[in-house]
Scaffold this motif. Structure first.
Motif, PDB file in Angstrom:
ATOM      1  N   LEU B 125      23.353  31.077  55.222  1.00  0.00           N
ATOM      2  CA  LEU B 125      24.326  31.984  54.601  1.00  0.00           C
ATOM      3  C   LEU B 125      24.296  31.847  53.082  1.00  0.00           C
ATOM      4  CD1 LEU B 125      26.559  34.064  54.719  1.00  0.00           C
ATOM      5  CD2 LEU B 125      28.216  32.233  55.108  1.00  0.00           C
ATOM      6  N   GLY B 126      24.216  30.605  52.597  1.00  0.00           N
ATOM      7  CA  GLY B 126      24.126  30.385  51.150  1.00  0.00           C
ATOM      8  C   GLY B 126      22.943  31.134  50.561  1.00  0.00           C
ATOM      9  N   GLY B 127      21.809  31.035  51.244  1.00  0.00           N
ATOM     10  CA  GLY B 127      20.613  31.732  50.793  1.00  0.00           C
ATOM     11  C   GLY B 127      20.786  33.238  50.816  1.00  0.00           C
ATOM     12  N   ALA B 128      21.378  33.725  51.890  1.00  0.00           N
ATOM     13  CA  ALA B 128      21.570  35.178  52.013  1.00  0.00           C
ATOM     14  C   ALA B 128      22.491  35.708  50.925  1.00  0.00           C
ATOM     15  CB  ALA B 128      22.148  35.500  53.391  1.00  0.00           C
ATOM     16  N   ILE B 129      23.527  34.943  50.593  1.00  0.00           N
ATOM     17  CA  ILE B 129      24.455  35.363  49.523  1.00  0.00           C
ATOM     18  C   ILE B 129      23.713  35.465  48.193  1.00  0.00           C
ATOM     19  CG2 ILE B 129      26.408  34.578  48.114  1.00  0.00           C
ATOM     20  CD1 ILE B 129      27.704  33.590  50.739  1.00  0.00           C
ATOM     21  N   ASP B 130      22.871  34.451  47.907  1.00  0.00           N
ATOM     22  CA  ASP B 130      22.101  34.495  46.666  1.00  0.00           C
ATOM     23  C   ASP B 130      21.158  35.686  46.644  1.00  0.00           C
ATOM     24  OD1 ASP B 130      21.788  30.864  46.283  1.00  0.00           O
ATOM     25  OD2 ASP B 130      23.383  32.273  45.742  1.00  0.00           O
ATOM     26  N   HIS B 132      21.434  38.609  48.380  1.00  0.00           N
ATOM     27  CA  HIS B 132      22.081  39.930  48.372  1.00  0.00           C
ATOM     28  C   HIS B 132      22.956  40.165  47.146  1.00  0.00           C
ATOM     29  CE1 HIS B 132      20.701  41.095  52.334  1.00  0.00           C
ATOM     30  NE2 HIS B 132      21.079  39.932  52.807  1.00  0.00           N
ATOM     31  N   PHE B 133      23.563  39.096  46.593  1.00  0.00           N
ATOM     32  CA  PHE B 133      24.526  39.291  45.514  1.00  0.00           C
ATOM     33  C   PHE B 133      24.113  38.623  44.208  1.00  0.00           C
ATOM     34  CE2 PHE B 133      27.517  41.377  48.150  1.00  0.00           C
ATOM     35  CZ  PHE B 133      27.463  40.776  49.388  1.00  0.00           C
ATOM     36  N   GLY B 134      23.103  37.762  44.278  1.00  0.00           N
ATOM     37  CA  GLY B 134      22.688  37.051  43.066  1.00  0.00           C
ATOM     38  C   GLY B 134      23.209  35.633  43.052  1.00  0.00           C
ATOM     39  N   LEU B 136      26.947  33.067  44.518  1.00  0.00           N
ATOM     40  CA  LEU B 136      28.274  33.016  45.139  1.00  0.00           C
ATOM     41  C   LEU B 136      29.325  33.506  44.138  1.00  0.00           C
ATOM     42  CD1 LEU B 136      30.102  32.150  47.504  1.00  0.00           C
ATOM     43  CD2 LEU B 136      30.245  29.890  46.441  1.00  0.00           C
ATOM     44  N   LYS B 137      29.133  33.164  42.872  1.00  0.00           N
ATOM     45  CA  LYS B 137      30.081  33.551  41.827  1.00  0.00           C
ATOM     46  C   LYS B 137      30.214  35.074  41.761  1.00  0.00           C
ATOM     47  CE  LYS B 137      31.030  32.411  36.998  1.00  0.00           C
ATOM     48  NZ  LYS B 137      30.414  31.977  35.736  1.00  0.00           N
ATOM     49  N   VAL B 138      29.087  35.758  41.852  1.00  0.00           N
ATOM     50  CA  VAL B 138      29.103  37.229  41.807  1.00  0.00           C
ATOM     51  C   VAL B 138      29.802  37.783  43.042  1.00  0.00           C
ATOM     52  CG1 VAL B 138      27.654  39.298  41.881  1.00  0.00           C
ATOM     53  CG2 VAL B 138      27.050  37.419  40.361  1.00  0.00           C
ATOM     54  N   LEU B 139      29.538  37.203  44.201  1.00  0.00           N
ATOM     55  CA  LEU B 139      30.186  37.658  45.430  1.00  0.00           C
ATOM     56  C   LEU B 139      31.703  37.490  45.328  1.00  0.00           C
ATOM     57  CD1 LEU B 139      30.370  38.503  48.429  1.00  0.00           C
ATOM     58  CD2 LEU B 139      29.957  36.104  49.026  1.00  0.00           C
ATOM     59  N   VAL B 140      32.126  36.328  44.873  1.00  0.00           N
ATOM     60  CA  VAL B 140      33.559  36.036  44.756  1.00  0.00           C
ATOM     61  C   VAL B 140      34.228  37.030  43.801  1.00  0.00           C
ATOM     62  CG1 VAL B 140      35.177  34.354  43.783  1.00  0.00           C
ATOM     63  CG2 VAL B 140      33.441  33.603  45.405  1.00  0.00           C
ATOM     64  N   ASP B 161      25.956  43.081  58.395  1.00  0.00           N
ATOM     65  CA  ASP B 161      25.526  44.265  59.136  1.00  0.00           C
ATOM     66  C   ASP B 161      24.356  43.835  60.013  1.00  0.00           C
ATOM     67  OD1 ASP B 161      24.295  46.642  60.020  1.00  0.00           O
ATOM     68  OD2 ASP B 161      25.179  47.737  58.335  1.00  0.00           O
ATOM     69  N   LYS B 162      24.627  43.696  61.313  1.00  0.00           N
ATOM     70  CA  LYS B 162      23.610  43.156  62.231  1.00  0.00           C
ATOM     71  C   LYS B 162      22.375  44.029  62.305  1.00  0.00           C
ATOM     72  CE  LYS B 162      26.174  42.676  65.944  1.00  0.00           C
ATOM     73  NZ  LYS B 162      26.650  42.323  67.304  1.00  0.00           N
ATOM     74  N   GLU B 163      22.606  45.350  62.212  1.00  0.00           N
ATOM     75  CA  GLU B 163      21.489  46.275  62.354  1.00  0.00           C
ATOM     76  C   GLU B 163      20.612  46.280  61.122  1.00  0.00           C
ATOM     77  OE1 GLU B 163      21.955  50.692  63.637  1.00  0.00           O
ATOM     78  OE2 GLU B 163      23.311  49.427  64.835  1.00  0.00           O
ATOM     79  N   LEU B 164      21.242  46.401  59.962  1.00  0.00           N
ATOM     80  CA  LEU B 164      20.489  46.463  58.718  1.00  0.00           C
ATOM     81  C   LEU B 164      20.125  45.074  58.221  1.00  0.00           C
ATOM     82  CD1 LEU B 164      22.501  49.261  56.869  1.00  0.00           C
ATOM     83  CD2 LEU B 164      20.414  49.487  58.214  1.00  0.00           C
ATOM     84  N   LYS B 165      20.644  44.049  58.862  1.00  0.00           N
ATOM     85  CA  LYS B 165      20.368  42.656  58.527  1.00  0.00           C
ATOM     86  C   LYS B 165      20.688  42.373  57.058  1.00  0.00           C
ATOM     87  CE  LYS B 165      16.905  41.607  62.126  1.00  0.00           C
ATOM     88  NZ  LYS B 165      17.696  42.250  63.130  1.00  0.00           N
ATOM     89  N   LYS B 166      21.894  42.793  56.635  1.00  0.00           N
ATOM     90  CA  LYS B 166      22.280  42.449  55.277  1.00  0.00           C
ATOM     91  C   LYS B 166      23.775  42.188  55.198  1.00  0.00           C
ATOM     92  CE  LYS B 166      23.123  46.311  52.757  1.00  0.00           C
ATOM     93  NZ  LYS B 166      23.003  47.547  52.028  1.00  0.00           N
TER      94      LYS B 166
END
Lengths: 212, 231
Positions: B125-130, B132-134, B136-140, B161-166
């Motif tokens: 999840l940490g990797g995915a956040i980086d 997709h959003f750059g 964690l700070k940007v996501l927050v 999104d399970k289908e789009l995998k994002k």
């Protein structure tokens, strides 16, 4: 449509027609300080910023409300404009030592359109209690009849073609400091101890005059 | 009648279920308020014990109670074949069922600091956040902004999104669950921005609540959900 002469509001934060502690113990000074002093103030300030430089700037509040309602697909200034209007209308719907059964023409029409004051009381309470999430409950006048209406978030009867006569704010910020989750207790307290029958009656006269 | 007065509630429920099945009728499952995995005061100072107690014991409990009532009425309406009644009950089911679903997720989205609350997500999840959003700070920042801008009552979500995998950030109004915004959306983190979630402590200053709530967000739980859905 000039539904209420009292609420013209050229984006001014008008104070309630009583001191902030005057509605105690039914509505605390602390609630008024936050509800009027912070929430209502923010709607007015944010509206001013939002319409600055636009074609809406300087237009009467009710004009902005009607023109940004957009059949429910709300344009950005609607929320601030309607909430500024709604809150001024709300403060003026209350008075110290208020509440209870009205008299005169207002009572006669309530009895005509709801069968009794008690039936109106129950219907208004139910509307206010069952407006899910944020919103308002209203007594309104339309097609020469009184009716109870509930609306979500910032919507008000002006955009539904009715004359508002009375409102209660059921956003949680309106009652949370005094009643926490107990919205039904807040509604009863409002009906029994806060409603300004004079304000409702004079709005009714204006509505009837405007309809004739 | 004598049997009724001697039987316990559980036995009666069992009898009712058996007789329902014999008559070929479904019996409905009702819901109960889940316990919190921490004390009411354990999320202080981010969220006060007073808020946690009222939020759990009053608000969430009311959703559960009203949801159960609506489901019982729905069961009766379905059995009677009363289509109008079935349709009329849908809003009560959405409000109260949604309230139960959302709050059940929310309690798991929170954890005391000493149990990992606020610790950034690691692993997938940490990797995915980086990605997709750059960061964690940007996501927050994004979630806090969307939560603050939400008018009225609702929730701000981080979802998969399970289908789009994002990963996606979205908001829902009132008690609408995230799935109402898209059938393939799985909630990972939800933040309640109804005024009851913060008013006693933060009053009108919702942005301050949103700034502080991240200190008790349970990223471990969100990671578990994410990894399970990604299998």
């Amino acid at each position: 449509m000039a539904a209420s002469a009292a609420v013209t509001a050229n984006y001014v934060l008008k104070p309630p027609p009583y001191p902030l502690d005057a509605l105690e113990p039914h509505m605390s000074k602390q609630t008024l300080e936050f509800h009027w002093g912070k929430h209502h103030r923010a709607y007015v300030d944010n509206l001013k910023k939002q319409v600055l430089g636009s074609e809406l700037e300087g237009k009467p509040l009710e004009h902005i409300i009607q023109n940004t309602y957009n059949n429910g697909d709300l344009l950005p200034p609607f929320n601030n404009a309607a909430q500024a209007w709604n809150h001024e209308f709300f403060w003026e719907s209350m008075k110290p030592g208020g509440g209870g059964k009205p008299s005169g023409e207002l009572l006669a029409l309530l009895e005509r359109d709801f069968t009794s004051y008690e039936k109106f009381y129950d219907e208004f309470n139910a509307a206010a209690a069952t407006q899910f999430g944020a919103g308002w409950a209203w007594l309104a006048y339309a097609d020469n009849k009184l009716k109870v209406v509930k609306t979500p978030n910032a919507v008000n009867p002006l955009v539904l073609g009715s004359f508002p006569l009375l409102t209660i704010d059921v956003w949680e910020h309106a009652y949370y400091l005094d009643f926490q989750n107990r919205r039904p207790d807040y509604i009863k307290t409002f009906m029994n101890n806060l409603v300004s029958c004079e304000a409702v009656s004079s709005r009714l006269e204006a509505a009837k005059a405007a309809s004739s | 009648m004598a049997i009724r007065s001697l039987a316990s509630r559980r036995t009666l429920a069992g009898l009712k279920e058996t007789s329902s099945r014999l008559l070929g009728l479904r019996s409905i499952q009702t819901f109960t308020l889940p316990d919190l995995p921490y004390d009411y005061s354990a999320l202080e100072p981010a969220i006060s014990g007073e808020i946690m107690q009222i939020h759990h014991q009053k608000h969430h409990q009311a959703y559960v109670t009203n949801y159960n009532n609506a489901l019982e009425q729905l069961d009766q309406a379905v059995n009677k074949g009363d289509a109008s009644a079935v349709v009329k009950l849908q809003s009560a089911i959405k409000f109260n069922g949604g309230g139960h679903v959302n709050h059940s997720i929310f309690w798991k989205n929170l954890a005391p600091v000493k149990e990992g609350g606020g610790e950034p997500p690691k692993g997938a999840l940490g990797g995915a956040i980086d990605t997709h959003f750059g960061s964690l700070k940007v996501l927050v920042k994004k979630m806090s902004a969307e939560g603050a801008a939400l008018q009225g009552s609702g929730w701000v979500w981080l979802g998969l999104d399970k289908e789009l995998k994002k990963l996606v950030v979205d908001t829902t109004a009132n008690q609408d669950p995230l799935v109402t915004k898209g059938g393939s959306l799985v909630p990972l983190v939800g933040i309640d921005v109804w005024e009851h979630a913060y008013y006693l402590q933060y009053k009108n200053v919702r942005p301050e609540y949103l700034k502080n709530v991240w200190k008790v967000i349970n990223w471990k739980y969100a990671s578990e959900v994410y990894e399970k859905e990604c299998k």
